[in-house]
Design a protein around this motif. Structure first.
Motif, mmCIF file in Angstrom:
data_model
loop_
_atom_site.group_PDB
_atom_site.id
_atom_site.type_symbol
_atom_site.label_atom_id
_atom_site.label_comp_id
_atom_site.label_asym_id
_atom_site.label_seq_id
_atom_site.Cartn_x
_atom_site.Cartn_y
_atom_site.Cartn_z
ATOM 1 N N GLU A 275 0.867 -1.174 0.000
ATOM 2 C CA GLU A 275 0.000 0.000 0.000
ATOM 3 C C GLU A 275 0.905 1.225 0.000
ATOM 4 O OE1 GLU A 275 -2.654 0.040 3.270
ATOM 5 O OE2 GLU A 275 -3.461 -1.960 2.872
ATOM 6 N N VAL A 276 0.782 2.043 -1.048
ATOM 7 C CA VAL A 276 1.648 3.213 -1.194
ATOM 8 C C VAL A 276 0.802 4.481 -1.162
ATOM 9 C CG1 VAL A 276 3.353 4.367 -2.657
ATOM 10 C CG2 VAL A 276 3.276 1.870 -2.567
ATOM 11 N N GLU A 277 1.201 5.423 -0.320
ATOM 12 C CA GLU A 277 0.469 6.685 -0.196
ATOM 13 C C GLU A 277 1.241 7.805 -0.877
ATOM 14 O OE1 GLU A 277 -1.422 9.648 3.235
ATOM 15 O OE2 GLU A 277 -0.259 7.875 3.811
ATOM 16 N N LEU A 278 0.548 8.560 -1.723
ATOM 17 C CA LEU A 278 1.147 9.711 -2.406
ATOM 18 C C LEU A 278 0.097 10.806 -2.506
ATOM 19 C CD1 LEU A 278 3.573 10.930 -3.944
ATOM 20 C CD2 LEU A 278 2.610 9.964 -6.037
ATOM 21 N N ASP A 279 0.420 11.950 -1.926
ATOM 22 C CA ASP A 279 -0.481 13.111 -1.953
ATOM 23 C C ASP A 279 -1.866 12.760 -1.413
ATOM 24 O OD1 ASP A 279 1.558 14.611 -3.131
ATOM 25 O OD2 ASP A 279 0.916 14.077 -5.160
ATOM 26 N N GLY A 280 -1.879 11.957 -0.346
ATOM 27 C CA GLY A 280 -3.137 11.621 0.315
ATOM 28 C C GLY A 280 -3.905 10.473 -0.317
ATOM 29 N N LEU A 281 -3.449 9.996 -1.467
ATOM 30 C CA LEU A 281 -4.115 8.884 -2.131
ATOM 31 C C LEU A 281 -3.326 7.600 -1.914
ATOM 32 C CD1 LEU A 281 -5.055 10.585 -5.526
ATOM 33 C CD2 LEU A 281 -6.541 10.213 -3.543
ATOM 34 N N VAL A 282 -4.043 6.499 -1.665
ATOM 35 C CA VAL A 282 -3.410 5.212 -1.406
ATOM 36 C C VAL A 282 -3.689 4.268 -2.568
ATOM 37 C CG1 VAL A 282 -3.264 3.217 0.129
ATOM 38 C CG2 VAL A 282 -3.626 5.493 1.086
ATOM 39 N N SER A 283 -2.624 3.683 -3.106
ATOM 40 C CA SER A 283 -2.768 2.698 -4.171
ATOM 41 C C SER A 283 -2.010 1.437 -3.791
ATOM 42 C CB SER A 283 -2.226 3.246 -5.498
ATOM 43 O OG SER A 283 -0.847 3.567 -5.382
ATOM 44 N N THR A 284 -2.304 0.341 -4.467
ATOM 45 C CA THR A 284 -1.620 -0.927 -4.214
ATOM 46 C C THR A 284 -0.760 -1.281 -5.415
ATOM 47 O OG1 THR A 284 -3.420 -1.730 -2.803
ATOM 48 C CG2 THR A 284 -1.892 -3.372 -3.664
#
Length: 312
Positions: free
Chosen positions: A140-149
């Motif tokens: 799970e990676v968070e960037l600019d408040g958004l989390v993607s897998t």
């Protein structure tokens, strides 16, 4: 310095485990490395895809780290680490990776193949995979408040953003039975140093191995990194590494945390984080004198030796 009867299991992969093993082989003759098997890049990834085998690269590096300081050890360590440079299909392949895969094909047994190569190298210890099947890491990676897998060890390291948590694919992989047995039989279990999300924490996501790590009568030691890992732990303080370990294994208790004096920016907070895992903090100079973020094998060995002998 060597404790002949002390059984130590070191967990990790890549350069971090190489550093740990380079020190530990100077401390005990009964050493077992339990290695991550989720690499999907480079030579390992190519061999994994072509032959359907465990990625051999981290296993190769662990064996190289266990080579002795004599001419035989130095020579074979350099040989197995050597990579072909060409314009053809062999470009980038490490000789040791190919030796390992050849032994697996000939013997039909992963552990036996690693043991045979260890005998050839004169390895001061044993190398085992953490799982008997190749794994993928999902992060799970968070960037600019958004989390993607993202899926795959390479993707985890290269995707912009901060890794928050990891899981394994398949979700409940079988552990290597010999690795479980080694953990249960150990006197000490050592976590790290190494890539926190892709080399250290994955061991706690293999159910049988995680259970062994929680229930073993061995004492547990965490060796912290000298610098954050680009793409994985950017901006992490030493204590943040321990907090992430606690998040991934809430009931795991640790006896000792080793950190370099040069990177412990807040000793009080780090001591508190170690206590949160049930352990005590040992601050020591274990970094290479050249200022690079690498552990000095002899310095780390001396500190571990003192800890194992209850002198520190």
């Amino acid at each position: 310095m060597s404790h002949e009867g002390l059984k130590v299991v070191a967990l990790g992969g890549g350069h971090g485990l190489y550093a740990s093993l380079s020190a530990l082989r100077r401390v005990t003759s009964r050493l077992t490395a339990v290695v991550t098997v989720a690499d999907d890049g480079g030579s390992s990834g190519r061999l994994r895809r072509e032959f359907g085998v465990l990625p051999p690269g981290d296993l190769r590096m662990a064996l190289a780290a266990l080579c002795g300081d004599d001419e035989w050890g130095h020579t074979w360590s350099e040989v197995v680490q050597h990579r072909f440079r060409s314009d053809g299909d062999l470009n980038g392949h490490a000789i040791g990776n190919m030796l390992i895969v050849a032994l697996w094909e000939r013997l039909g047994d992963t552990v036996a193949g690693l043991d045979w190569l260890g005998r050839l190298l004169g390895a001061h210890g044993r190398v085992l995979p953490m799982s008997s099947v190749p794994l993928d890491i999902a992060a799970e990676v968070e960037l600019d408040g958004l989390v993607s897998t993202v899926r795959g060890q390479v993707a985890c390291a290269l995707t912009p953003g901060r890794v928050r948590a990891i899981s394994l694919v398949p979700e409940d992989p079988p552990a290597c039975p010999e690795a479980v047995e080694a953990v249960l039989d150990a006197d000490w279990v050592v976590f790290g140093p190494g890539s926190w999300f892709t080399s250290v924490l994955p061991h706690l996501k293999v159910p049988e191995l995680a259970e062994a790590l929680h229930t073993t009568r061995a004492r547990r030691l965490v060796a912290l990194n000298l610098a954050p890992q680009a793409g994985e732990t950017d901006g992490f303080s030493p204590q943040k590494h321990l907090e992430v370990l606690r998040q991934h294994a809430p009931s795991l208790e640790v006896d000792v945390v080793v950190a370099d004096t040069g990177v412990a920016d807040d000793g009080e907070e780090l001591e508190k984080a170690a206590a949160g895992l049930g352990g005590r903090l040992v601050l020591a100079s274990v970094a290479d004198e050249d200022g690079s973020p690498r552990h000095d094998a002899q310095r780390l060995a001396s500190v571990l030796d003192e800890i194992f002998r209850a002198k520190r």
